[in-house]
Design a protein around this motif. Structure first.
Motif, mmCIF file in Angstrom:
data_model
loop_
_atom_site.group_PDB
_atom_site.id
_atom_site.type_symbol
_atom_site.label_atom_id
_atom_site.label_comp_id
_atom_site.label_asym_id
_atom_site.label_seq_id
_atom_site.Cartn_x
_atom_site.Cartn_y
_atom_site.Cartn_z
ATOM 1 N N ILE A 1 1.048 -1.796 0.262
ATOM 2 C CA ILE A 1 0.257 0.223 -0.313
ATOM 3 C C ILE A 1 1.033 1.381 -0.545
ATOM 4 N N VAL A 2 1.984 1.232 0.651
ATOM 5 C CA VAL A 2 2.429 2.221 0.888
ATOM 6 C C VAL A 2 3.619 2.991 -0.154
ATOM 7 N N MET A 3 3.970 2.246 -0.688
ATOM 8 C CA MET A 3 4.799 1.144 -1.926
ATOM 9 C C MET A 3 4.172 2.057 -3.061
ATOM 10 N N SER A 4 2.636 1.698 -3.400
ATOM 11 C CA SER A 4 1.612 2.362 -4.628
ATOM 12 C C SER A 4 1.713 3.574 -4.408
ATOM 13 N N ASP A 5 1.395 3.890 -3.000
ATOM 14 C CA ASP A 5 1.030 5.391 -2.478
ATOM 15 C C ASP A 5 2.457 6.816 -2.986
ATOM 16 N N VAL A 6 3.751 6.345 -2.432
ATOM 17 C CA VAL A 6 4.858 6.355 -3.296
ATOM 18 C C VAL A 6 4.628 7.546 -4.448
ATOM 19 N N TYR A 7 4.833 5.147 -5.280
ATOM 20 C CA TYR A 7 4.297 5.973 -6.667
ATOM 21 C C TYR A 7 3.768 6.690 -7.618
ATOM 22 N N ALA A 8 2.510 6.805 -6.820
ATOM 23 C CA ALA A 8 1.483 7.294 -7.379
ATOM 24 C C ALA A 8 1.723 9.060 -7.092
ATOM 25 N N HIS A 9 2.673 9.474 -6.438
ATOM 26 C CA HIS A 9 2.811 10.713 -5.953
ATOM 27 C C HIS A 9 4.699 11.036 -5.126
ATOM 28 N N ALA A 10 5.024 11.132 -6.859
ATOM 29 C CA ALA A 10 6.305 10.995 -6.057
ATOM 30 C C ALA A 10 6.920 12.820 -5.660
ATOM 31 N N GLY A 11 7.785 13.156 -4.802
ATOM 32 C CA GLY A 11 7.919 13.716 -3.300
ATOM 33 C C GLY A 11 7.021 14.097 -2.440
ATOM 34 N N THR A 12 6.700 13.130 -2.206
ATOM 35 C CA THR A 12 5.603 12.991 -0.558
ATOM 36 C C THR A 12 6.281 12.218 0.150
ATOM 37 N N THR A 13 5.467 12.665 1.317
ATOM 38 C CA THR A 13 6.612 13.195 2.599
ATOM 39 C C THR A 13 5.479 11.645 3.435
ATOM 40 N N VAL A 14 5.717 10.942 4.880
ATOM 41 C CA VAL A 14 5.178 9.980 5.676
ATOM 42 C C VAL A 14 4.149 10.294 5.619
ATOM 43 N N VAL A 15 3.979 11.907 6.746
ATOM 44 C CA VAL A 15 2.729 12.383 6.898
ATOM 45 C C VAL A 15 1.617 12.183 6.439
ATOM 46 N N GLU A 16 2.463 12.909 4.609
ATOM 47 C CA GLU A 16 1.118 12.952 4.152
ATOM 48 C C GLU A 16 0.582 11.163 3.090
ATOM 49 N N VAL A 17 1.182 10.246 3.271
ATOM 50 C CA VAL A 17 1.198 9.128 2.514
ATOM 51 C C VAL A 17 0.250 8.146 3.713
ATOM 52 N N ALA A 18 0.718 8.331 5.422
ATOM 53 C CA ALA A 18 -0.518 8.628 5.873
ATOM 54 C C ALA A 18 -1.542 8.888 6.238
ATOM 55 N N ARG A 19 -1.796 10.188 5.953
ATOM 56 C CA ARG A 19 -3.378 10.949 5.564
ATOM 57 C C ARG A 19 -4.089 10.322 4.216
#
Length: 149
Positions: free
Chosen positions: A37-55
């Motif tokens: 889930i985290v990997m997919s979110d990071v791949y879809a939102h380059a330049g993101t942060t841990v806080v943004e992924v959690a949200r």
């Protein structure tokens, strides 16, 4: 199918996905769902942060941090300091295809599905695989955004 049956089917499908994932050669195991889930979110939102992924994912920040650490360890995610705030790390996909990513990307599900079906005919396996292919095309992670808040 009832909502309860759909939830139980979803749980079964997640377990089958975990079973089909190739085991890592080293490092911790378990928590594959969170890592995916985290990997997919990071791949879809380059330049993101841990806080943004959690949200975005609804996962606890501690779980996201742990998943990011694992993804960085295997080279799937790169973290770089944020120029605007040196305390934050910006996450993005590693453009290089690591051996682990290649192994996961080329893994199939046939063996896991066949094992879950137990004794079955080739036609049964083909039917289930075709149904999963259809579901995968129609119910993508993006479809969740269309659900009620």
């Amino acid at each position: 199918m009832s909502p309860v049956e759909l939830i139980l089917l979803g749980r079964t499908l997640m377990k089958l996905g975990e079973q089909a994932l190739p085991a890592p050669e080293s490092g911790p195991t378990g928590g594959e769902r969170t890592v995916v889930i985290v990997m997919s979110d990071v791949y879809a939102h380059a330049g993101t942060t841990v806080v943004e992924v959690a949200r975005r994912t609804g996962l606890p920040q501690s779980a996201v941090s742990g998943a990011v650490a694992r993804l960085r360890e295997v080279g799937s995610v790169i973290a770089e300091p944020d120029a605007a705030d040196k305390r934050r790390q910006l996450l993005r996909r590693n453009p290089e295809l690591t051996p682990r990513r290649q192994k996961v990307a080329t893994a199939g599900i046939d063996d896991a599905i066949a094992a879950a079906l137990g004794e079955h005919s080739p036609a049964d396996l083909a039917e289930v695989l075709a149904a999963l292919e259809t579901l995968g095309k129609r119910l993508t992670p993006e479809t969740i955004a269309r659900l009620r808040p």
